[in-house]
Scaffold this active site. Structure first.
Site, PDB file in Angstrom:
ATOM      1  N   ILE A  48       1.079  -1.520  -0.295  1.00 44.91           N
ATOM      2  CA  ILE A  48      -0.043  -0.114  -0.242  1.00 44.91           C
ATOM      3  C   ILE A  48       0.858   1.203  -0.036  1.00 44.91           C
ATOM      4  CG2 ILE A  48      -2.239  -0.824   1.353  1.00 44.91           C
ATOM      5  CD1 ILE A  48      -1.539  -0.327   3.684  1.00 44.91           C
ATOM      6  N   SER A 170      -3.078  -0.906  12.551  1.00 45.66           N
ATOM      7  CA  SER A 170      -3.455  -1.717  12.656  1.00 45.66           C
ATOM      8  C   SER A 170      -4.986  -2.368  13.109  1.00 45.66           C
ATOM      9  CB  SER A 170      -2.847  -3.103  12.002  1.00 45.66           C
ATOM     10  OG  SER A 170      -4.457  -4.208  11.577  1.00 45.66           O
ATOM     11  N   TYR A 202       3.091  -8.310  16.248  1.00 52.77           N
ATOM     12  CA  TYR A 202       2.894  -7.610  15.740  1.00 52.77           C
ATOM     13  C   TYR A 202       2.032  -6.942  16.493  1.00 52.77           C
ATOM     14  CZ  TYR A 202       0.694  -5.454  11.679  1.00 52.77           C
ATOM     15  OH  TYR A 202       0.209  -5.205  10.259  1.00 52.77           O
ATOM     16  N   LYS A 206       1.726  -2.407  17.227  1.00 49.93           N
ATOM     17  CA  LYS A 206       0.909  -2.005  15.809  1.00 49.93           C
ATOM     18  C   LYS A 206      -0.271  -0.785  17.423  1.00 49.93           C
ATOM     19  CE  LYS A 206       1.921  -1.961  12.307  1.00 49.93           C
ATOM     20  NZ  LYS A 206       1.368  -1.042  11.297  1.00 49.93           N
TER      21      LYS A 206
HETATM   22  N1  LIG Z   1      -1.567  -6.152   4.120  1.00 50.88           N
HETATM   23  C1  LIG Z   1      -2.470  -5.570   5.746  1.00 50.88           C
HETATM   24  O1  LIG Z   1      -3.725  -6.645   5.345  1.00 50.88           O
HETATM   25  C2  LIG Z   1      -2.118  -4.620   7.123  1.00 50.88           C
HETATM   26  C3  LIG Z   1      -3.499  -4.265   7.621  1.00 50.88           C
HETATM   27  C4  LIG Z   1      -3.040  -3.784   8.680  1.00 50.88           C
HETATM   28  C5  LIG Z   1      -1.575  -3.076   8.648  1.00 50.88           C
HETATM   29  N2  LIG Z   1      -1.091  -3.325   7.524  1.00 50.88           N
HETATM   30  C6  LIG Z   1       0.436  -1.909   8.119  1.00 50.88           C
HETATM   31  O2  LIG Z   1       0.123  -1.998   6.651  1.00 50.88           O
HETATM   32  C7  LIG Z   1       1.492  -1.029   6.529  1.00 50.88           C
HETATM   33  C8  LIG Z   1       2.294  -1.699   5.161  1.00 50.88           C
HETATM   34  O3  LIG Z   1       1.725  -3.094   4.242  1.00 50.88           O
HETATM   35  P1  LIG Z   1       1.770  -3.394   2.970  1.00 50.88           P
HETATM   36  O4  LIG Z   1       0.684  -4.402   3.624  1.00 50.88           O
HETATM   37  O5  LIG Z   1       1.797  -2.988   2.266  1.00 50.88           O
HETATM   38  O6  LIG Z   1       3.168  -4.596   3.477  1.00 50.88           O
HETATM   39  P2  LIG Z   1       4.527  -5.027   2.572  1.00 50.88           P
HETATM   40  O7  LIG Z   1       3.681  -5.502   1.147  1.00 50.88           O
HETATM   41  O8  LIG Z   1       5.192  -6.069   3.255  1.00 50.88           O
HETATM   42  O9  LIG Z   1       5.531  -3.597   2.608  1.00 50.88           O
HETATM   43  C9  LIG Z   1       5.450  -3.098   3.940  1.00 50.88           C
HETATM   44  C10 LIG Z   1       6.766  -2.266   3.802  1.00 50.88           C
HETATM   45  O10 LIG Z   1       8.056  -1.602   4.034  1.00 50.88           O
HETATM   46  C11 LIG Z   1       9.023  -2.169   4.521  1.00 50.88           C
HETATM   47  N3  LIG Z   1       9.466  -1.770   5.275  1.00 50.88           N
HETATM   48  C12 LIG Z   1       9.510  -3.403   5.994  1.00 50.88           C
HETATM   49  N4  LIG Z   1      10.759  -3.252   7.008  1.00 50.88           N
HETATM   50  C13 LIG Z   1      11.655  -1.953   6.752  1.00 50.88           C
HETATM   51  C14 LIG Z   1      12.806  -1.362   7.218  1.00 50.88           C
HETATM   52  N5  LIG Z   1      13.335  -2.504   8.638  1.00 50.88           N
HETATM   53  N6  LIG Z   1      13.139  -0.383   6.777  1.00 50.88           N
HETATM   54  C15 LIG Z   1      12.279   0.598   5.875  1.00 50.88           C
HETATM   55  N7  LIG Z   1      10.604   0.232   5.361  1.00 50.88           N
HETATM   56  C16 LIG Z   1      10.715  -1.326   5.606  1.00 50.88           C
HETATM   57  C17 LIG Z   1       9.429  -3.104   3.081  1.00 50.88           C
HETATM   58  O11 LIG Z   1      10.079  -2.843   2.374  1.00 50.88           O
HETATM   59  P3  LIG Z   1      10.964  -4.661   2.451  1.00 50.88           P
HETATM   60  O12 LIG Z   1      10.474  -4.447   0.440  1.00 50.88           O
HETATM   61  O13 LIG Z   1      12.112  -4.222   1.403  1.00 50.88           O
HETATM   62  O14 LIG Z   1      10.924  -5.200   2.536  1.00 50.88           O
HETATM   63  C18 LIG Z   1       7.937  -2.687   2.095  1.00 50.88           C
HETATM   64  O15 LIG Z   1       7.727  -1.418   2.052  1.00 50.88           O
HETATM   65  C19 LIG Z   1       2.191  -2.234   7.120  1.00 50.88           C
HETATM   66  O16 LIG Z   1       2.366  -1.030   8.404  1.00 50.88           O
HETATM   67  C20 LIG Z   1       1.706  -3.022   8.075  1.00 50.88           C
HETATM   68  O17 LIG Z   1       1.555  -3.421   9.261  1.00 50.88           O
HETATM   69  C21 LIG Z   1      -1.223  -4.182   6.573  1.00 50.88           C
END
Ligand SMILES: NC(=O)c1ccc[n+]([C@@H]2O[C@H](COP(=O)([O-])OP(=O)(O)OC[C@H]3O[C@@H](n4cnc5c(N)ncnc54)[C@H](OP(=O)(O)O)[C@@H]3O)[C@@H](O)[C@H]2O)c1
Ligand SMILES: *[C@@H]1O[C@H](CO)[C@@H](O)[C@H](O)[C@H]1NC(C)=O
Ligand SMILES: *[C@@H]1O[C@H](CO)[C@@H](O)[C@H](O)[C@H]1NC(C)=O
Length: 318
Positions: A48, A170, A202, A206
């Protein structure tokens, strides 16, 4: 044969209706343009975060992709530039699992960029490990890295007000708790012995995002900086990539049907960043582009103040 197509047609239409009502969620309605504004989006090479950066770029913003992996970030940068025609999309290296990297990023940013209008703390990780500073990985990346980053950039945000900080939390924060004893011994919000512990840790990280936002809003009172936390929905992204949990593997085929896609998943972030008139709601939590009440533990004044002080100590701000 005709019966088959009829049934298939009904199933598809029923699914589309179901998807629109139950999965997709509301869309950010703001049509605001962002020419002359600068935004940072952490973790914007995929998921996202990438779609958030794309939308901001399409509105004309100068967008800084704050990512840890140069290769992945440059691919995202090229894709966003191509799709939006906006060449003011830049990569700056940021590893939130390294306090040194956060400080270097902030120094470089403050030296080279005159403005900051939107700070989108989006990056997140679901993985059990330790950061280079000895913090639990989920606590360190999801909370502490963003805590330090935000504090280092706060003066610039204040100078550029009205400006906003958006913290992607989250729904999982509801299952979280902050165990300050564990934090002081393990530099982590929980001890991980099983997959379910990992889920709770986790969720704890959050809850930190929501409490951080609560306390930040108080500290920003009287400035032109507002801040929000949010649940983006359940989205099909790479978040589960490090988990070998059977549940996630089994969920995979369903996730394509029942989870939001990343464009739908970035709408609440965009709403919090862009919707006009949200300032009086600073510090609050949003879901489905709507402000929501949180349980007392997620707006606990004492806990949020204590978390702030512990966080300052852990990242060397006090
Ligand atoms: N997906 C869901 O259903 C969901 C639900 C609730 C909340 N969220 C929240 O939404 C946010 C975005 O997650 P997403 O679902 O889009 O997940 P994602 O596709 O895994 O993307 C996460 C991003 O965070 C980056 N990241 C991880 N560790 C990092 C670090 N040490 N330094 C800098 N960047 C880092 C990743 O980089 P790399 O590619 O290099 O690993 C990636 O760009 C997160 O905060 C997550 O907790 C997601
Ligand atoms: C979001 O809110 C809209 C309007 O209130 C509602 O119709 C929809 O079902 C909600 N979607 C989700 C995924 O919560
Ligand atoms: C906030 O913005 C308003 C309107 O632009 C301005 O008049 C005021 O001085 C600003 N306040 C601070 C504390 O910067």
């Amino acid at each position: 044969m005709a019966a088959f197509f009829l049934v298939a047609g009904v199933v598809v239409v029923a699914y589309l209706i179901f998807h629109n009502i139950c999965v997709k969620g509301k869309t950010c309605k703001s049509s605001v343009k962002l020419h002359g504004k600068t935004a940072i989006v952490t973790g914007s090479n995929t998921g996202i975060g990438k779609k958030t950066a794309l939308d901001l770029a399409r509105r004309g913003a100068r967008v800084i992709l704050a990512c840890r992996n140069r290769h992945k970030a440059e691919a995202a940068m090229a894709e966003i530039r191509r799709e939006t025609g906006n060449n003011e999309v830049l990569f700056m290296q940021l590893d939130l699992g390294s306090l040194k990297s956060v400080r270097t990023f902030a120094e470089t940013f403050l030296k080279t960029e005159p403005r900051l209008d939107l700070l989108i703390n989006n990056a997140g990780i679901f993985m059990h490990d330790t950061t280079e500073d000895g913090l639990g990985m989920m606590f360190g990346v999801n909370h502490i890295g963003h805590f330090l980053l935000t504090n280092l950039l706060l003066d610039r945000l204040k100078e550029c007000g009205p400006s906003r900080v958006v913290n992607v939390a989250s729904l999982g924060h509801n299952f979280g708790k902050i165990d300050f004893n564990c934090l002081s011994t393990h530099k982590e919000t929980g001890v991980c012995k099983s997959a379910i512990d990992m889920f709770y840790i986790y969720c704890n990280s959050k809850l930190c995002n929501v409490l951080f936002t609560h306390e930040l809003a108080k500290r920003l009172h009287g400035t032109n900086v507002s801040c929000f936390s949010l649940h983006p929905g359940i989205i099909e992204t790479e978040l589960g990539r490090y988990s070998k949990s059977l549940l996630l593997v089994l969920l995979k085929p369903f996730s394509m049907l029942f989870f939001k896609n990343p464009v739908a998943g970035c709408q609440t972030t965009l709403h919090c960043a862009l919707q006009e008139g949200l300032e009086p709601l600073s510090g609050r939590y949003f879901s489905n582009c709507t402000v929501r009440n949180v349980y007392p533990k997620a707006r606990d004044d004492a806990a949020s103040k204590k978390l702030w002080e512990v966080s300052e100590r852990l990242c060397g701000l006090s």
